[in-house]
Design an enzyme around this catalytic site. Structure first.
Site, PDB file in Angstrom:
ATOM      1  N   ASP A 293     -19.052 -43.644 -29.841  1.00  0.00           N
ATOM      2  CA  ASP A 293     -18.852 -42.495 -29.528  1.00  0.00           C
ATOM      3  C   ASP A 293     -17.212 -42.066 -29.793  1.00  0.00           C
ATOM      4  O   ASP A 293     -16.656 -42.926 -30.477  1.00  0.00           O
ATOM      5  CB  ASP A 293     -18.787 -42.716 -28.007  1.00  0.00           C
ATOM      6  CG  ASP A 293     -19.109 -41.056 -27.213  1.00  0.00           C
ATOM      7  OD1 ASP A 293     -18.521 -40.106 -28.035  1.00  0.00           O
ATOM      8  OD2 ASP A 293     -19.294 -40.963 -26.162  1.00  0.00           O
TER       9      ASP A 293
HETATM   10  C1  BGC Z   1     -18.745 -37.688 -25.964  1.00  0.00           C
HETATM   11  C2  BGC Z   1     -20.134 -37.311 -26.980  1.00  0.00           C
HETATM   12  C3  BGC Z   1     -19.846 -36.278 -28.011  1.00  0.00           C
HETATM   13  C4  BGC Z   1     -18.758 -36.702 -28.670  1.00  0.00           C
HETATM   14  C5  BGC Z   1     -18.367 -35.736 -29.715  1.00  0.00           C
HETATM   15  C6  BGC Z   1     -17.502 -37.542 -26.600  1.00  0.00           C
HETATM   16  O1  BGC Z   1     -16.492 -37.628 -25.994  1.00  0.00           O
HETATM   17  O2  BGC Z   1     -18.724 -38.739 -24.973  1.00  0.00           O
HETATM   18  O3  BGC Z   1     -21.279 -37.147 -25.994  1.00  0.00           O
HETATM   19  O4  BGC Z   1     -20.951 -36.371 -28.620  1.00  0.00           O
HETATM   20  O5  BGC Z   1     -17.467 -36.710 -27.771  1.00  0.00           O
HETATM   21  O6  BGC Z   1     -18.112 -34.450 -29.571  1.00  0.00           O
END
Ligand code: BGC
Length: 751
Positions: A293
């Protein structure tokens, strides 16, 4: 209000959903998952894919390999980023949304030494241009084919801009409404959430987007519902509850997985080899790649398992994180770790193979130009959005059949600034795109007035999210002058999703005071509740004769509400999460374990001294303008063997009301006696049906013996003989029941 006939489009997507039974082909080490089964079906193409991957791999330099693991967000200046793509430093990107930029980046990739195209990722959730209802609202439809269609529509809009990968679906089981991201998931139940996970993956893939099922695993169980917090889960619960939606998404072909930010039982997931390699790859047979993530590799330092970014890099890669999402960790430190002999090249090669396999698998290397299929016609996307909004509406209460609004009601007061706004969740979609118009509720209702009916409007609170007080006295006077008052309230319309945990799930003080003042006029009150998560309605529930949960319904949401109020459609959604009476009751789910002293009137039972322990509205609840009576439940046999057994359960219901409407027939089981306590109820089947007045329907569900099993503390599936109760009805409080026996020896398997 005028009652119209159902639009014909509805019949295509409503009531047509087949009963979804949890996939029995659960994954284990010995018989890897769908991807592997597909491989067997097409060994030749698999071989071809593998040899294409190897051919590229041997030609990549170490720096280029690291580039293939580097996922970078669109930033400034663009020329720098284009140069980095050209030099092979970046293999994947996110947040590039405009077609001309996508094209420029893909052209830069094509002119890199080996010309490997980029995976272009985006959080294409339920909005690109036209906003669908948010995911939890989609879950309230209990209609996987409709959810698939809604997802496909969003995905087609996304793909038209050249994006080829979505960071979705989020399939984290959401059992704590304090957690803001419950809005993004499929609710509290593993069976329902699995059906939705599969539908969403299929929808995206039909439109040509690769998916990243997320966040592996347990993210939704954050302690206290606080975002990014630690998670503690027994292995049995992990397997029984949290893994099934991931299994369903992988079975549906999700090419990639995103790891969660949190720790699970003390180990940060981004550094947990047992989860990312032993469980996900060896046991579940996943062959795609795992992305971290956002900056999660660097955050291993905050978790306290890495002293610096180099150590975090090493730990993540060795655990099984193939791709670094915007953490600049692999980019800065992987070469050094390889050179120092702390990360074997074979591990890097394997990660690169996985990325290349996905790139080739989705056809990226076979297209001379980046693919930008034409966008779907807006009218088509709106039609799906409208139907999804309609089916997501949950009627919690309807005393005296106050809804739909009768033509005899002449003066209608509409109160609540939210009803005048056209906020359609657009901030959740990518920035900088033009959005289609949303008709405000007030306008949608005005269009539906019959001759002689009037609609008066008052804001009641000052801002559209209901956090600032307005002129309550004026609103009450408007209500007093009417035959019926509709009060629109909103929770969370300003802050929900990631990093939006709440300790208070009640309405704001200005909105509560408004409902009290309007109810004090003695006029019947219809409460419309716009929300992204379960709301604590205990204080206002007795003041409203009717309550309709309208979620955040997207571009067509407000029109769907007007249709329901006017009786053009009947609400038919069912709660995908329990609505508690108080935050103090949390966690609260219908499938809890029994206690030593079942809740009762007596002091020494499992209860609270200050509040009823039962929820305000249970999981699966949702009324309709029709009246469904469940008449009969019958099993095909009185017993089934624990080994490879099967049983059918036939449920008959009748529409004893005066309107055609949908009902979601739900099937629950309970094993009374086993080696470990079994949940009070577990959902094992559901089907949405449409019934005309007086129509009777029999819905048949099939249960296999493995559907009746549970996992032990080693993660083995135990199918244990015993007596089972089976319940059918329109909510988890269903009362119609029968029983059957599971017979023979206990069966244990690695599933
Ligand atoms: C979130 C993800 C997301 C990623 C990219 C993160 O903060 O937890 O679910 O896909 O950002 O935007």
């Amino acid at each position: 209000m005028r009652a119209a006939s159902w639009p014909s489009f509805v019949t295509r997507l409503a009531g047509a959903a087949p009963a979804f039974m949890l996939a029995t082909a659960i994954l284990c080490g010995a018989t890897p998952a769908t991807n592997a089964r597909a491989d067997q079906r097409d060994a030749a193409s698999q071989q071809n894919l593998d040899s294409r991957v190897e051919d590229l791999l041997i030609r990549l330099t170490t720096a280029e390999k690291i580039g293939q693991l580097n996922l970078v967000s669109r930033g400034e200046p663009i020329d720098n980023q284009l140069a980095r793509v050209r030099s092979g430093e970046i293999g994947l990107m996110l947040n590039v949304v405009h077609p001309h930029e996508v094209k420029a980046f893909q052209e830069a990739a094509r002119t890199s030494r080996l010309g490997i195209p980029l995976l272009m990722g985006l959080d294409a959730i339920t909005v690109f241009r036209v906003a669908m209802p948010l995911p939890l609202a989609l879950a309230a439809t209990w209609n996987p084919p409709l959810i698939e269609a809604a997802t496909e529509a969003v995905a087609r809009e996304t793909a038209a801009n050249g994006i080829n990968w979505t960071f979705a679906p989020m399939v984290d089981l959401s059992r704590d409404p304090r957690w803001g991201r419950v809005s993004e998931g499929g609710g509290e139940d593993p069976y329902l959430a699995s059906a939705i996970a599969a539908a969403r993956v299929k929808g995206y893939r039909k439109a040509g987007l690769a998916t990243a099922v997320k966040h592996f695993v347990g993210y939704g169980a954050a302690e206290g519902g606080r975002e990014y917090n630690a998670v503690a889960l027994p292995v049995s619960e992990l397997f029984d509850r949290y893994l099934p939606p991931f299994r369903a998404a992988l079975d549906a072909g999700s090419e990639t997985v995103m790891a969660a930010f949190n720790t699970l039982n003390g180990i940060p997931i981004s550094a947990d080899r047992r989860l990312l390699t032993t469980l996900l790859r060896e046991r579940l047979g996943f062959r795609g790649f795992v992305t971290s993530d956002y900056n999660a590799i660097g955050e291993l330092i905050h978790h306290g398992v890495a002293g610096d970014l180099a150590e975090a890099t090493r730990k993540s890669l060795l655990a099984g994180i193939d791709v670094d999402l915007e953490g600049a960790a692999y980019e800065r430190h992987l070469a050094g770790e390889i050179a120092a002999g702390r990360v074997p090249m074979s591990v890097v090669d394997e990660a690169v193979r996985r990325v290349l396999r996905v790139k080739i698998g989705v056809g990226l290397l076979d297209r001379p130009q980046p693919e930008t299929p034409p966008p779907p016609p807006e009218a088509e996307v709106r039609a799906v959005a409208r139907e999804a909004s309609r089916q997501s509406l949950v009627l919690l209460k309807n005393t005296g059949d106050l809804l739909p609004i009768a033509a005899s009601v002449r003066r209608i007061a509409l109160i609540g600034a939210w009803a005048e706004g056209d906020y359609d969740l657009s901030w959740w979609g990518p920035a900088g795109l033009t959005r289609p118009e949303t008709l405000p509720l007030r306008a949608a209702l005005e269009q539906r007035l019959t001759p002689g009916q009037t609609l008066t409007f008052e804001k009641g609170y000052a801002d559209t999210c209901g956090t600032m007080p307005g002129d309550v006295a004026r609103a009450a006077a408007t209500a007093a002058d009417a035959d019926l008052a509709i009060v629109a309230v909103a929770l969370d319309c300003d802050l929900w999703g990631e990093a939006a945990s709440r300790t208070d799930l009640g309405l704001s003080a200005p909105q509560r005071q408004l409902v009290e003042a309007v109810a004090a006029t003695g006029r019947p009150v219809v409460l419309l509740v716009s929300t992204s998560r379960p709301v604590v309605l205990t204080a206002v529930e007795p003041l409203a004769a009717a309550i309709l949960v309208v979620w955040h319904g997207g571009t067509e949401g407000r029109t769907a509400i007007a249709e329901a109020l006017a009786g053009e459609i009947s609400p038919s959604g069912k709660l995908p999460m329990t609505f508690p009476r108080s935050v103090g009751q949390l966690p609260l789910s219908y499938d809890a374990l029994p206690t030593s002293r079942p809740t009762g009137a007596d002091r020494f039972t499992s209860r609270y001294v200050d509040l009823d322990a039962a929820p305000l509205y249970p999981f699966g609840h949702g009324l309709s303008y029709a009246a469904f009576d469940y008449e009969r439940i019958e099993t095909s046999t009185s017993f089934l063997p624990a080994q490879d057994g099967k049983i059918s359960v036939a449920v008959t219901l009748r529409n004893n009301g005066t309107r055609t409407a949908d009902e979601v027939v739900q099937l629950y089981i309970r094993q009374r006696v086993a080696s470990r306590s079994r949940p009070l109820r577990q959902l094992k089947g559901f089907e949405r049906v449409r019934l005309d007045p007086t129509e009777r329907r029999t819905v048949t569900f099939t249960l296999t013996s493995t559907d009746l099993g549970y996992h032990d503390d080693e993660g083995r599936l135990i199918v244990e003989p015993g007596s089972f109760e089976v319940f059918a009805g329109g909510s988890s409080a269903a009362t119609l029941s029968t029983r059957f026996d599971l017979v023979g020896e206990t069966v244990t398997m690695m599933r």
